[in-house]
Design an enzyme around this catalytic site. Structure first.
Site, PDB file in Angstrom:
ATOM      1  CB  SER A  52      30.618 -10.075  16.765  1.00 42.06           C
ATOM      2  OG  SER A  52      29.489  -9.883  15.945  1.00 42.06           O
TER       3      SER A  52
ATOM      4  CD  GLU B 109      23.509 -14.078  20.178  1.00 41.98           C
ATOM      5  OE1 GLU B 109      23.491 -13.012  19.537  1.00 41.98           O
ATOM      6  OE2 GLU B 109      22.494 -14.756  20.412  1.00 41.98           O
TER       7      GLU B 109
ATOM      8  CG  ASP C  58      10.596 -13.688  23.180  1.00 42.69           C
ATOM      9  OD1 ASP C  58      10.437 -12.896  22.231  1.00 42.69           O
ATOM     10  OD2 ASP C  58      11.297 -14.712  23.115  1.00 42.69           O
TER      11      ASP C  58
ATOM     12  CG  PHE D  44      14.945 -20.483  17.144  1.00 43.22           C
ATOM     13  CD1 PHE D  44      14.437 -20.299  18.431  1.00 43.22           C
ATOM     14  CD2 PHE D  44      15.831 -19.543  16.644  1.00 43.22           C
ATOM     15  CE1 PHE D  44      14.802 -19.197  19.191  1.00 43.22           C
ATOM     16  CE2 PHE D  44      16.214 -18.439  17.393  1.00 43.22           C
ATOM     17  CZ  PHE D  44      15.701 -18.266  18.673  1.00 43.22           C
TER      18      PHE D  44
ATOM     19  CG  HIS E 174      26.229 -11.291  15.828  1.00 46.05           C
ATOM     20  ND1 HIS E 174      27.076 -10.898  16.847  1.00 46.05           N
ATOM     21  CD2 HIS E 174      25.232 -11.986  16.435  1.00 46.05           C
ATOM     22  CE1 HIS E 174      26.611 -11.326  18.010  1.00 46.05           C
ATOM     23  NE2 HIS E 174      25.493 -11.997  17.785  1.00 46.05           N
TER      24      HIS E 174
HETATM   25  P1  FAD Z   1      12.027  -4.468  19.786  1.00 46.96           P
HETATM   26  O1  FAD Z   1      13.055  -4.114  18.797  1.00 46.96           O
HETATM   27  O2  FAD Z   1      11.770  -3.557  20.907  1.00 46.96           O
HETATM   28  O3  FAD Z   1      10.654  -4.741  19.057  1.00 46.96           O
HETATM   29  C1  FAD Z   1      10.596  -5.594  17.935  1.00 46.96           C
HETATM   30  C2  FAD Z   1       9.339  -5.267  17.141  1.00 46.96           C
HETATM   31  O4  FAD Z   1       8.178  -5.666  17.846  1.00 46.96           O
HETATM   32  C3  FAD Z   1       9.224  -3.789  16.921  1.00 46.96           C
HETATM   33  O5  FAD Z   1       9.709  -3.455  15.678  1.00 46.96           O
HETATM   34  C4  FAD Z   1       7.772  -3.484  17.055  1.00 46.96           C
HETATM   35  O6  FAD Z   1       7.195  -3.326  15.790  1.00 46.96           O
HETATM   36  C5  FAD Z   1       7.206  -4.669  17.758  1.00 46.96           C
HETATM   37  N1  FAD Z   1       6.812  -4.323  19.114  1.00 46.96           N
HETATM   38  C6  FAD Z   1       7.630  -4.129  20.166  1.00 46.96           C
HETATM   39  N2  FAD Z   1       6.910  -3.852  21.265  1.00 46.96           N
HETATM   40  C7  FAD Z   1       5.628  -3.882  20.865  1.00 46.96           C
HETATM   41  C8  FAD Z   1       4.406  -3.691  21.555  1.00 46.96           C
HETATM   42  N3  FAD Z   1       4.360  -3.401  22.857  1.00 46.96           N
HETATM   43  N4  FAD Z   1       3.255  -3.800  20.826  1.00 46.96           N
HETATM   44  C9  FAD Z   1       3.281  -4.073  19.506  1.00 46.96           C
HETATM   45  N5  FAD Z   1       4.411  -4.287  18.819  1.00 46.96           N
HETATM   46  C10 FAD Z   1       5.570  -4.183  19.490  1.00 46.96           C
HETATM   47  N6  FAD Z   1      15.913 -12.495  23.812  1.00 46.96           N
HETATM   48  C11 FAD Z   1      16.312 -12.785  25.091  1.00 46.96           C
HETATM   49  O7  FAD Z   1      15.458 -13.108  25.941  1.00 46.96           O
HETATM   50  N7  FAD Z   1      17.632 -12.757  25.456  1.00 46.96           N
HETATM   51  C12 FAD Z   1      18.610 -12.421  24.591  1.00 46.96           C
HETATM   52  O8  FAD Z   1      19.787 -12.401  24.936  1.00 46.96           O
HETATM   53  C13 FAD Z   1      18.235 -12.091  23.235  1.00 46.96           C
HETATM   54  N8  FAD Z   1      19.165 -11.724  22.320  1.00 46.96           N
HETATM   55  C14 FAD Z   1      18.768 -11.367  21.046  1.00 46.96           C
HETATM   56  C15 FAD Z   1      19.738 -10.937  20.138  1.00 46.96           C
HETATM   57  C16 FAD Z   1      19.373 -10.563  18.838  1.00 46.96           C
HETATM   58  C17 FAD Z   1      20.443 -10.091  17.895  1.00 46.96           C
HETATM   59  C18 FAD Z   1      18.013 -10.657  18.431  1.00 46.96           C
HETATM   60  C19 FAD Z   1      17.621 -10.313  17.025  1.00 46.96           C
HETATM   61  C20 FAD Z   1      17.037 -11.071  19.336  1.00 46.96           C
HETATM   62  C21 FAD Z   1      17.395 -11.425  20.647  1.00 46.96           C
HETATM   63  N9  FAD Z   1      16.442 -11.832  21.600  1.00 46.96           N
HETATM   64  C22 FAD Z   1      16.838 -12.143  22.886  1.00 46.96           C
HETATM   65  C23 FAD Z   1      15.011 -11.946  21.224  1.00 46.96           C
HETATM   66  C24 FAD Z   1      14.190 -10.700  21.588  1.00 46.96           C
HETATM   67  O9  FAD Z   1      14.202 -10.500  22.986  1.00 46.96           O
HETATM   68  C25 FAD Z   1      12.752 -10.933  21.110  1.00 46.96           C
HETATM   69  O10 FAD Z   1      12.689 -11.015  19.725  1.00 46.96           O
HETATM   70  C26 FAD Z   1      11.725  -9.955  21.673  1.00 46.96           C
HETATM   71  O11 FAD Z   1      10.413 -10.447  21.377  1.00 46.96           O
HETATM   72  C27 FAD Z   1      11.826  -8.556  21.107  1.00 46.96           C
HETATM   73  O12 FAD Z   1      12.818  -7.830  21.731  1.00 46.96           O
HETATM   74  P2  FAD Z   1      13.547  -6.675  20.847  1.00 46.96           P
HETATM   75  O13 FAD Z   1      14.345  -5.794  21.711  1.00 46.96           O
HETATM   76  O14 FAD Z   1      14.230  -7.332  19.721  1.00 46.96           O
HETATM   77  O15 FAD Z   1      12.247  -5.927  20.349  1.00 46.96           O
END
Ligand code: FAD
Length: 304
Positions: free
Chosen positions: A19, A21, A113, A223, A273
């Site tokens: 896939s 991105e 983030d 990054f 990916h």
């Molecule tokens: P989650 O999986 O929800 O959390 C990641 C980890 O952070 C968890 O394991 C947990 O231990 C810790 N955590 C989460 N919340 C908390 C909290 N409140 N307090 C303490 N610890 C916590 N970003 C964008 O803006 N746009 C995108 O399109 C985008 N695409 C992405 C695609 C991929 C494949 C990846 C790997 C990342 C992408 N990101 C993107 C980055 C992502 O948004 C950031 O890394 C963000 O900080 C975490 O979101 P998540 O859903 O990955 O986190």
């Protein structure tokens, strides 16, 4: 990473699934580059192509129009990224419903983030989804989407430990996610150890390695530092002295990423990916080295 190059690495192409991105373009010139790349990569018949969502929803319209154009003009299956940071549930739900109405059936669900940037404390929006597991559940409540989520083989910078990350992944799976895509990494052992730990925790969904071809070493290292991915010394050495030599850098980048992917194939990985940065050449070369060839149906995948 093993360095031997064996003919056994010529795996059956039918076993591999890739896939790609992309990010939504900001200018007409970037839009043209993106579409050239999509056209070049489409014949490789990817399982899906994903389009990122800018921090805090800053690319909401552009992400939507890019996935909508992919649906309209190609036979590719798009996955739209979505974050829930800095938005109410109603706002996020509206984006989800708009995706559904546009024909999108796959969302990459992310928390996003913190508003203050990486390294600051995350605060969920008072009227918003609490985090990624809640977002996954919200998406599934709106439509029968396929939902992919993130995974962090070297742990997310906010996580205390890998176990905390795996617990979060488990919560996302329990909420309905059926695929995880990893943050990029360069040490395959780290990924495979993470995979073992996730399997031990009862997570059975595919955890697809995210592969980044290093187009610009300095940029990638910067990054990586922000996202918690480590950059091994051997990788830095491979790009040493090439700061003003983009042509050689490109050849090295293709070789490094192909070596990483081929090693993973040797170790049983079949899904990849690729973070394309909207450029096709490196990713196309790597897929070629993996044994993938353009397919007839794919050649006409992009409508005139
Ligand atoms: P989650 O999986 O929800 O959390 C990641 C980890 O952070 C968890 O394991 C947990 O231990 C810790 N955590 C989460 N919340 C908390 C909290 N409140 N307090 C303490 N610890 C916590 N970003 C964008 O803006 N746009 C995108 O399109 C985008 N695409 C992405 C695609 C991929 C494949 C990846 C790997 C990342 C992408 N990101 C993107 C980055 C992502 O948004 C950031 O890394 C963000 O900080 C975490 O979101 P998540 O859903 O990955 O986190």
């Amino acid at each position: 990473m093993s360095s031997s190059y064996k003919p056994s690495r010529y795996v059956s192409r039918s076993r591999l699934k890739v896939s790609f991105e992309f990010f939504p373009p900001k200018t007409e010139e970037m839009e043209a580059t993106l579409w050239d790349s999509i056209e070049r990569l489409a014949p490789l018949n990817p399982a899906f192509v994903s389009v990122t969502y800018g921090a805090g929803g800053s690319t909401r319209e552009r992400t939507h129009s890019t996935v909508a154009r992919i649906i309209k003009e190609t036979s590719l299956k798009p996955a739209a990224h979505l974050t829930c940071v800095a938005a109410t549930k109603e706002q996020v739900d509206e984006v989800i419903r708009d995706y559904w109405a546009a024909g999108v059936r796959h969302i990459v669900a992310l928390r996003g983030d913190p508003v203050g940037g990486v390294g600051t404390r995350y605060e969920s929006h008072p009227g918003g989804y609490e985090g990624s597991p809640e977002l996954v559940a919200g998406i599934k409540a709106i439509g029968d989407f396929e939902v992919s989520v993130s995974a962090y083989p070297e742990k997310h910078p906010e996580s205390g430990s890998i176990d905390t990350d795996i617990e979060m992944l488990k919560r996302k799976v329990d909420a309905g996610a059926t695929r995880a895509i990893t943050q990029f990494f360069f040490d395959n052992d780290v990924y495979l150890r993470y995979l073992d730990r996730a399997r031990d925790a009862g997570i059975t969904i595919p955890i697809v390695p995210g592969i980044v071809p290093v187009q610009n070493f300095k940029q990638t290292a910067g990054f990586a530092a922000r996202t918690g991915a480590s950059v091994p010394d051997w990788l830095a050495r491979r790009f040493e002295g090439l700061e003003n030599d983009p042509a050689t850098r490109k050849l090295i980048a293709a070789a490094v990423a192909a070596e990483q992917a081929l090693d993973l194939v040797d170790r049983g990985v079949t899904d990849f990916h690729f973070y394309t940065m909207n450029r096709a050449d490196l990713v196309y070369a790597i897929c070629h080295l993996l044994g993938m060839r353009p397919q007839e149906a794919g050649v006409s995948a992009v409508a005139a």
